[in-house]
Design an enzyme around this catalytic site. Structure first.
Site, short mmCIF file in Angstrom:
data_model
loop_
_atom_site.label_atom_id
_atom_site.label_comp_id
_atom_site.label_asym_id
_atom_site.label_seq_id
_atom_site.Cartn_x
_atom_site.Cartn_y
_atom_site.Cartn_z
N SER A 79 0.84 -1.20 0.00
CA SER A 79 0.00 0.00 0.00
C SER A 79 0.87 1.24 0.00
CB SER A 79 -0.91 0.01 1.24
OG SER A 79 -0.16 0.26 2.41
N SER A 81 0.99 3.56 2.40
CA SER A 81 1.08 4.16 3.73
C SER A 81 2.48 4.65 4.08
CB SER A 81 0.59 3.17 4.79
OG SER A 81 1.51 2.10 4.93
N LYS A 136 5.90 -0.11 9.01
CA LYS A 136 5.77 1.29 9.44
C LYS A 136 7.11 1.75 10.01
CE LYS A 136 1.24 1.00 8.83
NZ LYS A 136 0.56 1.67 7.68
N SER A 243 -2.46 6.51 6.59
CA SER A 243 -1.80 5.35 7.19
C SER A 243 -2.58 4.87 8.40
CB SER A 243 -0.37 5.72 7.61
OG SER A 243 0.23 4.67 8.33
#
Length: 294
Positions: A79, A81, A136, A243
């Site tokens: 993705s 994010s 992340k 996110s």
């Protein structure tokens, strides 16, 4: 109870069983069965096919097992994010031993080799959904107080008993300008953020208001403020307004950590035209300039 919901865990289990099984056959044949055949003047060519195949497979499986379980594992960015740092279609290598050597099935730490540092890009099992892994940036360490207000990040570092605690500080960032990245037709703005010793880019949506009402509410803390518990970490995506991260679901348990992202080994773009006959899963080009970066 152990769950096989995560496909990576299921693959690890299958690889472990296959390596163990072929290894047992390899050792039995080398140290027991082969001697019996020689004692009976049996020719090596009469060895059963499944034994020969197991002996051939074992070294290959052992190398794959060691590499994937303890050294590196490939991971695809699914993705946006982590834009602009990581893009959908990037393939990265994750350093498995960065945060400890763990057994590949139950993920118990066998040897402690290190801990996440502020600014690391980490892969971890989603605390909400063990079926998937997330990637992340680590923002908060155990004991830190994280504050995110008006789309600005503040950190109050953890301090030990007897130490003079430092006040919360605003994480420095500087405006770079509008970008090629968009969200629902809105051009996103880029900032350069200085998170500890790590300098990286982040994106912000100039139109979307801060989603205070969706933030994870920790007992005893104000909205938009979190105290990271012992043995846990706080992570955010670089694409700050797009996110799903610790601001919305809380903290990452140490046992969920998979490893540290090290570099991009391949990057594909999927920019197909609407009229294109090619399936969407076939890459439209290779982004060579991204290879080797992170």
């Amino acid at each position: 109870m152990f769950s096989f919901a995560n496909m990576a865990d299921l693959f690890s289990l299958i690889l472990t069983i296959a390596t163990l099984g072929t290894g047992i056959v390899y050792c039995l044949d080398k140290f027991v069965w082969q001697k019996k055949r020689q004692a009976n003047d049996a020719n090596e060519s009469k060895t059963s096919g499944w034994i020969t195949q197991s002996r051939s497979l074992f070294p290959v499986l052992l190398v794959v097992f060691i590499l994937r379980s303890f050294i590196v594992e490939p991971f695809q960015i699914p993705s946006g994010s982590m834009e602009p740092t990581l893009l959908p279609g990037d393939f990265i290598l994750v350093e498995k031993f960065a945060y400890g050597l763990r057994d590949p099935v139950f993920h118990e730490t066998l040897i402690h080799t290190g801990e996440p540092k502020r600014g690391d890009i980490a892969v971890f099992v989603d605390p909400q959904n063990p079926k998937i892994d997330l990637i992340k940036r680590i923002v908060g360490l155990p004991g830190d107080t994280i504050i995110y207000r008006n789309k600005t990040l503040y950190i109050k570092p953890a301090c030990k008993s007897g130490e003079t605690c430092k006040p919360a500080f605003k994480v420095p960032k500087s405006y770079v300008g509008p970008t090629k990245f968009t969200e629902l037709g809105t051009t996103l703005n880029e900032y350069k953020e200085h998170l500890g010793s790590v300098n990286h880019m982040i994106l912000r949506d100039p139109v979307l208001p801060e989603q205070y009402l969706s933030y994870y509410q920790q007992d005893g803390a104000e909205i938009g403020e979190w105290i990271v518990p012992k043995g846990h970490y706080f992570a955010m995506g670089d694409n700050r307004d797009n996110s799903d991260d610790s601001r919305y679901w809380g903290f990452i348990p140490e046992k969920n950590l998979v490893g540290k992202a090290t570099f991009i080994w391949m990057s594909f773009a999927f920019n197909h035209k609407a009229s294109s006959w090619e399936p969407s899963w076939i890459p439209s080009s290779v982004r060579f300039k991204r290879i080797g970066t992170i």
